[in-house]
Scaffold this motif. Sequence first.
Motif, PDB file in Angstrom:
ATOM      1  N   ALA A 156      37.024  41.494  46.407  1.00 57.85           N
ATOM      2  CA  ALA A 156      36.338  40.250  46.763  1.00 57.85           C
ATOM      3  C   ALA A 156      37.036  39.069  46.095  1.00 57.85           C
ATOM      4  CB  ALA A 156      34.875  40.326  46.345  1.00 57.85           C
ATOM      5  N   TYR A 157      37.390  39.242  44.821  1.00 55.56           N
ATOM      6  CA  TYR A 157      38.065  38.166  44.087  1.00 55.56           C
ATOM      7  C   TYR A 157      39.423  37.850  44.711  1.00 55.56           C
ATOM      8  CZ  TYR A 157      39.618  35.331  40.152  1.00 55.56           C
ATOM      9  OH  TYR A 157      40.058  34.282  39.363  1.00 55.56           O
ATOM     10  N   ASP A 158      40.157  38.900  45.064  1.00 54.54           N
ATOM     11  CA  ASP A 158      41.501  38.694  45.630  1.00 54.54           C
ATOM     12  C   ASP A 158      41.436  38.059  47.023  1.00 54.54           C
ATOM     13  OD1 ASP A 158      43.262  39.348  43.596  1.00 54.54           O
ATOM     14  OD2 ASP A 158      43.261  41.493  44.051  1.00 54.54           O
ATOM     15  N   VAL A 159      40.424  38.395  47.782  1.00 58.47           N
ATOM     16  CA  VAL A 159      40.282  37.761  49.102  1.00 58.47           C
ATOM     17  C   VAL A 159      40.121  36.252  48.931  1.00 58.47           C
ATOM     18  CG1 VAL A 159      38.703  37.501  51.063  1.00 58.47           C
ATOM     19  CG2 VAL A 159      39.415  39.788  50.351  1.00 58.47           C
ATOM     20  N   LYS A 160      39.321  35.873  47.956  1.00 57.32           N
ATOM     21  CA  LYS A 160      39.081  34.438  47.707  1.00 57.32           C
ATOM     22  C   LYS A 160      40.256  33.744  47.045  1.00 57.32           C
ATOM     23  CE  LYS A 160      34.096  34.043  46.988  1.00 57.32           C
ATOM     24  NZ  LYS A 160      33.144  34.110  45.886  1.00 57.32           N
ATOM     25  N   ASN A 161      40.903  34.437  46.115  1.00 54.37           N
ATOM     26  CA  ASN A 161      41.836  33.739  45.222  1.00 54.37           C
ATOM     27  C   ASN A 161      43.304  34.119  45.389  1.00 54.37           C
ATOM     28  OD1 ASN A 161      39.842  32.275  43.304  1.00 54.37           O
ATOM     29  ND2 ASN A 161      39.055  34.383  43.453  1.00 54.37           N
ATOM     30  N   ASN A 162      43.605  34.827  46.462  1.00 55.45           N
ATOM     31  CA  ASN A 162      44.996  35.242  46.681  1.00 55.45           C
ATOM     32  C   ASN A 162      45.437  34.841  48.086  1.00 55.45           C
ATOM     33  OD1 ASN A 162      47.495  36.466  46.606  1.00 55.45           O
ATOM     34  ND2 ASN A 162      46.715  38.572  46.500  1.00 55.45           N
ATOM     35  N   PRO A 163      45.460  33.526  48.339  1.00 55.58           N
ATOM     36  CA  PRO A 163      45.749  33.056  49.701  1.00 55.58           C
ATOM     37  C   PRO A 163      47.159  33.426  50.173  1.00 55.58           C
ATOM     38  CG  PRO A 163      45.766  31.220  48.155  1.00 55.58           C
ATOM     39  CD  PRO A 163      45.243  32.404  47.405  1.00 55.58           C
ATOM     40  N   GLU A 164      48.074  33.597  49.236  1.00 55.53           N
ATOM     41  CA  GLU A 164      49.448  33.959  49.637  1.00 55.53           C
ATOM     42  C   GLU A 164      49.624  35.475  49.762  1.00 55.53           C
ATOM     43  OE1 GLU A 164      52.505  31.973  47.230  1.00 55.53           O
ATOM     44  OE2 GLU A 164      50.873  30.652  46.563  1.00 55.53           O
ATOM     45  N   ASN A 165      48.540  36.198  49.541  1.00 51.37           N
ATOM     46  CA  ASN A 165      48.575  37.655  49.664  1.00 51.37           C
ATOM     47  C   ASN A 165      49.668  38.291  48.807  1.00 51.37           C
ATOM     48  OD1 ASN A 165      47.388  39.971  50.680  1.00 51.37           O
ATOM     49  ND2 ASN A 165      48.757  40.079  52.434  1.00 51.37           N
ATOM     50  N   LYS A 166      49.748  37.848  47.565  1.00 54.58           N
ATOM     51  CA  LYS A 166      50.719  38.421  46.626  1.00 54.58           C
ATOM     52  C   LYS A 166      50.248  39.788  46.132  1.00 54.58           C
ATOM     53  CE  LYS A 166      50.654  34.792  43.966  1.00 54.58           C
ATOM     54  NZ  LYS A 166      50.955  33.898  42.820  1.00 54.58           N
ATOM     55  N   ASP A 167      51.166  40.593  45.666  1.00 56.40           N
ATOM     56  CA  ASP A 167      50.769  41.943  45.231  1.00 56.40           C
ATOM     57  C   ASP A 167      50.423  42.001  43.742  1.00 56.40           C
ATOM     58  OD1 ASP A 167      53.286  41.839  44.092  1.00 56.40           O
ATOM     59  OD2 ASP A 167      53.859  43.838  44.736  1.00 56.40           O
ATOM     60  N   ARG A 168      50.555  40.898  43.052  1.00 55.68           N
ATOM     61  CA  ARG A 168      50.254  40.870  41.616  1.00 55.68           C
ATOM     62  C   ARG A 168      50.026  39.429  41.171  1.00 55.68           C
ATOM     63  NH1 ARG A 168      55.404  43.631  39.618  1.00 55.68           N
ATOM     64  NH2 ARG A 168      54.972  44.676  41.578  1.00 55.68           N
ATOM     65  N   GLY A 169      49.555  39.246  39.946  1.00 53.08           N
ATOM     66  CA  GLY A 169      49.496  37.896  39.387  1.00 53.08           C
ATOM     67  C   GLY A 169      48.151  37.212  39.546  1.00 53.08           C
ATOM     68  N   ILE A 170      47.209  37.832  40.225  1.00 49.37           N
ATOM     69  CA  ILE A 170      45.894  37.201  40.353  1.00 49.37           C
ATOM     70  C   ILE A 170      44.987  37.711  39.225  1.00 49.37           C
ATOM     71  CG2 ILE A 170      44.020  36.639  41.962  1.00 49.37           C
ATOM     72  CD1 ILE A 170      46.944  35.966  42.952  1.00 49.37           C
ATOM     73  N   LEU A 171      44.738  38.985  39.231  1.00 48.24           N
ATOM     74  CA  LEU A 171      43.931  39.604  38.158  1.00 48.24           C
ATOM     75  C   LEU A 171      44.765  40.578  37.331  1.00 48.24           C
ATOM     76  CD1 LEU A 171      40.705  40.265  40.280  1.00 48.24           C
ATOM     77  CD2 LEU A 171      40.875  38.663  38.368  1.00 48.24           C
ATOM     78  N   THR A 172      45.974  40.828  37.796  1.00 49.37           N
ATOM     79  CA  THR A 172      46.851  41.764  37.080  1.00 49.37           C
ATOM     80  C   THR A 172      48.221  41.136  36.835  1.00 49.37           C
ATOM     81  OG1 THR A 172      47.962  42.750  39.004  1.00 49.37           O
ATOM     82  CG2 THR A 172      45.801  43.636  38.429  1.00 49.37           C
ATOM     83  N   LYS A 173      48.923  41.734  35.881  1.00 48.45           N
ATOM     84  CA  LYS A 173      50.289  41.299  35.588  1.00 48.45           C
ATOM     85  C   LYS A 173      51.284  41.948  36.540  1.00 48.45           C
ATOM     86  CE  LYS A 173      49.752  42.766  31.405  1.00 48.45           C
ATOM     87  NZ  LYS A 173      49.945  43.214  30.006  1.00 48.45           N
ATOM     88  N   ASP A 174      50.990  43.183  36.913  1.00 50.05           N
ATOM     89  CA  ASP A 174      51.977  43.999  37.625  1.00 50.05           C
ATOM     90  C   ASP A 174      51.369  44.761  38.806  1.00 50.05           C
ATOM     91  OD1 ASP A 174      50.317  45.719  36.326  1.00 50.05           O
ATOM     92  OD2 ASP A 174      51.850  46.646  35.078  1.00 50.05           O
ATOM     93  N   GLY A 175      50.184  44.350  39.204  1.00 49.95           N
ATOM     94  CA  GLY A 175      49.511  45.051  40.286  1.00 49.95           C
ATOM     95  C   GLY A 175      48.498  46.067  39.788  1.00 49.95           C
ATOM     96  N   VAL A 176      48.610  46.419  38.501  1.00 48.64           N
ATOM     97  CA  VAL A 176      47.718  47.433  37.929  1.00 48.64           C
ATOM     98  C   VAL A 176      47.072  46.957  36.620  1.00 48.64           C
ATOM     99  CG1 VAL A 176      47.659  49.691  36.803  1.00 48.64           C
ATOM    100  CG2 VAL A 176      48.815  49.434  38.999  1.00 48.64           C
TER     101      VAL A 176
END
Lengths: 220, 220, 220, 220
Positions: free
Chosen positions: C180-200
């Motif tokens: 839910a957070y990534d849908v709202k806060n990841n408009p560029e659809n990146k694979d990392r950097g929103i809630l994680t450093k490396d995707g995990v």
Amino acid sequence: MKLFLVLLLLVLLTAFGTTQKKKRVIFFGDSITQAGANAGGFIGKIDSMLKKNNNDNYELSGAGISGNKVYDLYLRMEDDVLNKNPDIVVIYIGVNDVWHKRTSGTGTDADKFEKFYYAILKKLADKNIKAIVCTPAVIGEKNDYTNEQDGEINRYSNIIRGIAVKNNLPLIDLRKIFLAYDVKNNPENKDRGILTKDGVHLNETGNQLVAEEMMRMILK
Amino acid sequence: MKLFLVLLLLVLLTAFGTTQKKKRVIFFGDSITQAGANAGGFIGKIDSMLKKNNNDNYELSGAGISGNKVYDLYLRMEDDVLNKNPDIVVIYIGVNDVWHKRTSGTGTDADKFEKFYYAILKKLADKNIKAIVCTPAVIGEKNDYTNEQDGEINRYSNIIRGIAVKNNLPLIDLRKIFLAYDVKNNPENKDRGILTKDGVHLNETGNQLVAEEMMRMILK
Amino acid sequence: MKLFLVLLLLVLLTAFGTTQKKKRVIFFGDSITQAGANAGGFIGKIDSMLKKNNNDNYELSGAGISGNKVYDLYLRMEDDVLNKNPDIVVIYIGVNDVWHKRTSGTGTDADKFEKFYYAILKKLADKNIKAIVCTPAVIGEKNDYTNEQDGEINRYSNIIRGIAVKNNLPLIDLRKIFLAYDVKNNPENKDRGILTKDGVHLNETGNQLVAEEMMRMILK
Amino acid sequence: MKLFLVLLLLVLLTAFGTTQKKKRVIFFGDSITQAGANAGGFIGKIDSMLKKNNNDNYELSGAGISGNKVYDLYLRMEDDVLNKNPDIVVIYIGVNDVWHKRTSGTGTDADKFEKFYYAILKKLADKNIKAIVCTPAVIGEKNDYTNEQDGEINRYSNIIRGIAVKNNLPLIDLRKIFLAYDVKNNPENKDRGILTKDGVHLNETGNQLVAEEMMRMILK
């Protein structure tokens, strides 16, 4: 006097009967051991050979479950081994830990394989149960090191060999025994059909070979 | 008149000398070949050895791209090989076809490996370009067959050996050569550092060994 | 009389103070939990938030080890959890069980994941320790279901959701919360950097989000 | 004179009619396309629907081979497609490129998938053959994104969508169509049996759905 002798005999028989408890042997492993408890399996073969030699000192039972890896054995130790108070446990595990890496991405890391193996041995040692360890035999019977996972099965066998040495445990080196057999008896370099039905699970000859090796080590 | 003939002869000889085209050799492969074209790589070493022997008959060039598998070579044959009209192509491929099975699930099936290998050879044969084939050397340098993918690299090497025999092609059996070297020179059974930096990519000694083997075969 | 009342009050307060034992909370998991115990990690953040709210009733400690899967938790339960007599254990496991399928062929089969999860819960229940369970958050933060292992992480999350329902356990559904957070806060659809450093592994924001969700559930 | 002109017109129309060559359509793909050429397959269904509509302008043929990935199509383009002078080629590939990652470690890297896809399109464009591209439909029919490889099949579908946009190619988005259908028609969230027999290969309904979508695009 006659009565006295009869009574003495009874006493002696009772004493003999109670002191000479049968040694309980549990075969602990995966589908190979599970099949070993079936008709024609290596456990039955050991039993038959013992009886032929009038050796009535062992009570054998199988505790093999298909698909098991080392940590599955650890999970079910209490229920399937410790609660049954065995004297000897023959641990025959490792094939799926390697094989499932390729078939389903769920094999066991080498370091964790060793860790769980030790955890099993510790629980047995804590109860003074004798452990006999086996190397995994084959995944593919080609004898020129071209079976897909030969490198890994050699590596995991080395781990078990190391454990046996460090813990001074009897080792049945099935990997070595099967390789030697296949070099002699697999001139066409087939991947199955010599000691196994499918490259992994034992055929009649394989069950016989394993039975002989295991019996020899159990009787030691 | 006599002078004229002598001069004519000289002119013709000179012309012949200049027209005696150098043999163009392309090294076609993956990151190992790509690095082989760098300073200290095996291609430069072959060049140096040829020059030391005053052999000026060869023009060497590298066509290695990191991560390439057999079908990647096939895809870029026209651009990177055929369009350059080589006389000889040294094909050194197969490591990633095996390695990537484990690292990323994108290796090459054995039957398709053979199929694409043949497709490459056919395109070379159609243009009368001589192919020299190599087995993949190592993924891990341990010499007791305990490297994770030893079984597979042996198997793919066997495929290439079979292709060489069936097509009567010169074979540089790097797999065999590296194994023999590692048995002699890797007493501690390390997985890298003898002929490779990381178990796969050649170090100085590895580049020298490959250079010598390849030069020998090119000069044959 | 007044003095008597004051003394009585003091006695009662002291008694109250000593009997009101702090609740011991252990965070049990993998590298994400291990990092959660480091500076800036979610465990420290929960601790700070509790202190800010003058809540001194909890004693938090981390028991995360890098690379752990569900069976690794099971193996070290006695040493790292049970022997420390916690009141609450927050179980945050599952990423490696999925992830290692791809990275090293050593993930955990879905059925065995569930089996070991239950075995852990049983050991906690036997000691009346409260378990709080979490779904694994993300392996890749793209929010359109194109991360390589989205299907699997959804599946293993479903397993944990089912366990929570069947056992009436508090569930922190990090998978759902992160998506839910990534849908709202990841408009560029990146694979990392929103809630994680490396995707995990969690970055500052991820640690804060996890801390808030966990604190809420611990205080319930 | 008038009669003459009418007759001339008739002759010309007839001639035009006979010269109006049928459009040759080749379906190029893997086992799904291979089965599409069998009785009850989508190719036969398209043929039947065209005939029902008295549309005799198309000649359809299948070129699907079981197990094919994108590079296998590239390898056999000359033989199976270009030499047959098609007007339209329907490319339906990608399932094995994803699936084999898990089943045998021999899937296709995403970047190479795109590269070979472009190489195929280039060869078609060079011969003025119209390409219609399809996204891979499903590996598992569960509609809540818990099929093991949902993330990957979405990703590879995105690659094909991107290729279609960049090259202005007609796209049959089977992935999208199947997902929408499964959301509506798979209330029990089964992994097979809605549009497929086994999660991958089309059943009767699946063949019908694919036939309709493909016919619509061919007639455009």
